[in-house]
Write a protein that holds these residues in place. Sequence first.
Motif, PDB file in Angstrom:
ATOM      1  N   LYS A   1       0.835  -1.197   0.000  1.00 16.14           N
ATOM      2  CA  LYS A   1       0.000   0.000   0.000  1.00 16.14           C
ATOM      3  C   LYS A   1       0.873   1.253   0.000  1.00 16.14           C
ATOM      4  O   LYS A   1       0.694   2.182   0.814  1.00 16.14           O
ATOM      5  N   ALA A   2       1.823   1.289  -0.941  1.00 16.71           N
ATOM      6  CA  ALA A   2       2.810   2.361  -0.938  1.00 16.71           C
ATOM      7  C   ALA A   2       3.206   2.771  -2.352  1.00 16.71           C
ATOM      8  O   ALA A   2       3.107   1.980  -3.300  1.00 16.71           O
ATOM      9  N   ILE A   3       3.656   4.018  -2.465  1.00 18.15           N
ATOM     10  CA  ILE A   3       4.285   4.535  -3.674  1.00 18.15           C
ATOM     11  C   ILE A   3       5.725   4.872  -3.317  1.00 18.15           C
ATOM     12  O   ILE A   3       5.982   5.588  -2.335  1.00 18.15           O
ATOM     13  N   LYS A   4       6.661   4.359  -4.109  1.00 16.97           N
ATOM     14  CA  LYS A   4       8.068   4.637  -3.854  1.00 16.97           C
ATOM     15  C   LYS A   4       8.594   5.626  -4.897  1.00 16.97           C
ATOM     16  O   LYS A   4       8.416   5.428  -6.096  1.00 16.97           O
ATOM     17  N   ILE A   5       9.217   6.709  -4.411  1.00 18.25           N
ATOM     18  CA  ILE A   5       9.846   7.703  -5.273  1.00 18.25           C
ATOM     19  C   ILE A   5      11.308   7.294  -5.433  1.00 18.25           C
ATOM     20  O   ILE A   5      12.013   7.071  -4.446  1.00 18.25           O
TER      21      ILE A   5
ATOM     22  N   LEU B   1      -0.126   4.583   1.820  1.00 17.79           N
ATOM     23  CA  LEU B   1      -1.545   4.854   1.594  1.00 17.79           C
ATOM     24  C   LEU B   1      -2.406   3.936   2.448  1.00 17.79           C
ATOM     25  O   LEU B   1      -1.908   2.980   3.062  1.00 17.79           O
ATOM     26  N   ASP B   2      -3.716   4.212   2.476  1.00 16.99           N
ATOM     27  CA  ASP B   2      -4.626   3.415   3.286  1.00 16.99           C
ATOM     28  C   ASP B   2      -5.350   2.345   2.473  1.00 16.99           C
ATOM     29  O   ASP B   2      -6.182   1.621   3.000  1.00 16.99           O
TER      30      ASP B   2
ATOM     31  N   VAL C   1      -1.422  10.870  -9.608  1.00 18.90           N
ATOM     32  CA  VAL C   1      -2.795  10.385  -9.730  1.00 18.90           C
ATOM     33  C   VAL C   1      -2.736   8.874  -9.628  1.00 18.90           C
ATOM     34  O   VAL C   1      -2.118   8.212 -10.471  1.00 18.90           O
ATOM     35  N   VAL C   2      -3.346   8.310  -8.592  1.00 21.13           N
ATOM     36  CA  VAL C   2      -3.196   6.877  -8.318  1.00 21.13           C
ATOM     37  C   VAL C   2      -4.560   6.198  -8.208  1.00 21.13           C
ATOM     38  O   VAL C   2      -5.486   6.735  -7.603  1.00 21.13           O
ATOM     39  N   GLY C   3      -4.664   5.036  -8.839  1.00 25.28           N
ATOM     40  CA  GLY C   3      -5.873   4.228  -8.742  1.00 25.28           C
ATOM     41  C   GLY C   3      -5.822   3.369  -7.491  1.00 25.28           C
ATOM     42  O   GLY C   3      -4.866   2.617  -7.285  1.00 25.28           O
ATOM     43  N   LEU C   4      -6.852   3.475  -6.650  1.00 27.53           N
ATOM     44  CA  LEU C   4      -6.862   2.777  -5.363  1.00 27.53           C
ATOM     45  C   LEU C   4      -7.973   1.742  -5.295  1.00 27.53           C
ATOM     46  O   LEU C   4      -9.145   2.052  -5.497  1.00 27.53           O
ATOM     47  N   ASN C   5      -7.588   0.508  -5.055  1.00 23.30           N
ATOM     48  CA  ASN C   5      -8.511  -0.558  -4.687  1.00 23.30           C
ATOM     49  C   ASN C   5      -9.753  -0.644  -5.568  1.00 23.30           C
ATOM     50  O   ASN C   5     -10.848  -0.913  -5.110  1.00 23.30           O
ATOM     51  N   ARG C   6      -9.620  -0.353  -6.869  1.00 25.27           N
ATOM     52  CA  ARG C   6     -10.657  -0.553  -7.880  1.00 25.27           C
ATOM     53  C   ARG C   6     -11.814   0.436  -7.845  1.00 25.27           C
ATOM     54  O   ARG C   6     -12.645   0.445  -8.730  1.00 25.27           O
TER      55      ARG C   6
END
Length: 213
Positions: free
Chosen positions: A56-60, A74-75, A89-94
Motif C-alpha cells: 500500500k505504498a508509492i516509492k519515489i 496509503l490506506d 494520480v493513483v488508482g486505489l482498490n478498484r
Amino acid sequence: MICLMDGRLIIVELGDKVNLLTPDGKLLKQLPIPGEAWSVTQINQNTIAITYPVEKAIKIFNMENETVTKVITLDKYCYGLSSSDDSLVVGLNRDEIRIIDLEGNTLKSIQVKVIYSDYSGKAVYCVDQSGKQIWKYTQDLSGPYGLCTDTNGNIIVADKDSHRIIVISKDGKESKVLLSDGLEYPRCICLKHCESSGFICDVFGKNLTKFNF
C-alpha cells in the motif's frame, strides 16, 4: 510501461522487477528497488514513482543516484499511476482515483474518474475532476486495457481481446484502428515524448513491439 523523457523505457514485470531498457528495447539493467512493483510514472528528468499494492505504498526513486528517496504510505491497495504538475494520480482498490502531492497529502478524491478503461464493461470513459462524465466510448471495443494519449489529446487504447490498437478522438466521438496485423493480446502501450512512435507490450510480457504512426 513508460517511455522516459530521454527515450529509454521502463517496463515493470507485474509484481516483480523494474527493468530499464534502451530506446530500441534492449535491457540495460534491473533497477534496485525491492518489493512487488505494479505501475510506474515519471515525475521529472531524474525521478520516477512506482506503486506497490501489497505494501500500500508509492516509492519515489532517483534514477541518477539509484536510491529510493521517499515512500508514500496509503490506506488502500494502489495500482495505476500517472503524474501531472508535481502531483500523482493513483488508482486505489478498484473504486477510487486519488490525486496526491509528492508528500502524500490528498488534493482530491474521485470515485473511478478522469480518463480510464473499463475492461469488463468494454468501455473507455472521460470525466472531469468533479466526477461528471464527459463522454463514454464503447463502439467496437472488446477488452480495452492500457491507455496513453498523444500530444493532441487523442486516447490510444490497447484493446486486448480484439488484438488491435485503437485511437479515440479527444471528444470521444470518432475512432480509428491504428494497428491490427501481427498483434496478440496487447496490454500496455506508451508513446515516446513529442514523437509519433511508441511501444506495445503483450499480456504475457514476452513481446515488445515498436510502432510508428
